[in-house]
Design a protein around this motif. Structure first.
Motif, PDB file in Angstrom:
ATOM      1  N   TYR A  13      -1.781   1.057  -1.931  1.00 41.32           N
ATOM      2  CA  TYR A  13      -3.067   0.656  -2.439  1.00 41.32           C
ATOM      3  C   TYR A  13      -3.867   0.501  -1.178  1.00 41.32           C
ATOM      4  N   LEU A  14      -3.287  -0.394  -0.240  1.00 43.98           N
ATOM      5  CA  LEU A  14      -4.070  -0.581   1.038  1.00 43.98           C
ATOM      6  C   LEU A  14      -4.496   0.606   1.825  1.00 43.98           C
ATOM      7  N   ALA A  15      -3.762   1.612   1.787  1.00 45.44           N
ATOM      8  CA  ALA A  15      -4.183   2.897   2.376  1.00 45.44           C
ATOM      9  C   ALA A  15      -5.181   3.594   1.370  1.00 45.44           C
ATOM     10  N   ALA A  16      -5.191   3.464   0.183  1.00 44.34           N
ATOM     11  CA  ALA A  16      -6.223   4.058  -0.574  1.00 44.34           C
ATOM     12  C   ALA A  16      -7.698   2.990  -0.534  1.00 44.34           C
ATOM     13  N   HIS A  17      -7.243   1.870  -0.638  1.00 44.58           N
ATOM     14  CA  HIS A  17      -8.475   1.027  -0.365  1.00 44.58           C
ATOM     15  C   HIS A  17      -9.237   1.215   0.769  1.00 44.58           C
ATOM     16  N   ASN A  18      -8.507   1.105   2.166  1.00 45.64           N
ATOM     17  CA  ASN A  18      -9.123   1.217   3.431  1.00 45.64           C
ATOM     18  C   ASN A  18      -9.664   2.732   3.370  1.00 45.64           C
ATOM     19  N   ALA A  19      -9.159   3.850   2.863  1.00 46.21           N
ATOM     20  CA  ALA A  19      -9.664   5.067   2.851  1.00 46.21           C
ATOM     21  C   ALA A  19     -10.865   5.284   1.965  1.00 46.21           C
ATOM     22  N   ARG A  20     -11.115   4.191   1.031  1.00 44.41           N
ATOM     23  CA  ARG A  20     -12.034   4.262   0.073  1.00 44.41           C
ATOM     24  C   ARG A  20     -11.926   5.485  -0.788  1.00 44.41           C
ATOM     25  N   ASP A  21     -10.734   5.582  -1.292  1.00 50.93           N
ATOM     26  CA  ASP A  21     -10.281   6.617  -2.344  1.00 50.93           C
ATOM     27  C   ASP A  21      -9.881   6.088  -3.594  1.00 50.93           C
ATOM     28  N   LEU A  22     -10.890   5.940  -4.643  1.00 58.87           N
ATOM     29  CA  LEU A  22     -10.578   5.292  -5.843  1.00 58.87           C
ATOM     30  C   LEU A  22      -9.426   5.678  -6.544  1.00 58.87           C
TER      31      LEU A  22
END
Length: 110
Positions: A13-22
């Protein structure tokens, strides 16, 4: 700072959130998940996706400062953010409540 002591779903989640990958970020939530950020509560996939989409419009960088396991279902990650938002710098506590291998609740606060 390593996030190796966080559950896999929190790390994803943190990786996706930081990458702005919904899509990958949304895949981490339960169907009845709740997210709380900046005094607002978002319930369920539609509201959480809309909130995340708005967050992606803000330019910022993150640095993981610390992680803490409260118990099997509760984990905290503190991130330092710098960017194009009021104040420009903030440390935020991402407080996760897990159900199984997904996020049932996320509370973000200073």
């Amino acid at each position: 700072m390593s996030n190796s002591n966080l559950p896999a779903v929190v790390t994803r989640y943190l990786a996706a959130h930081n990458a702005r990958d919904l899509d990958p970020a949304m895949a981490c939530y339960t169907e009845d998940a709740v997210a709380v950020d900046d005094g607002h509560t978002y319930r369920g996939p539609a509201e959480i996706r809309a909130w995340l989409a708005r967050a992606t419009a803000v330019k910022y960088t993150t640095t993981l400062l610390s992680t803490h396991r409260v118990d099997d279902e509760h984990h905290v990650a503190v991130q330092h953010l710098e960017g194009d938002f009021p104040g420009g710098v903030v440390d935020l506590r991402f407080q996760f409540t897990l159900r199984g291998d997904r996020i049932a609740e996320l509370v973000i606060e200073p």
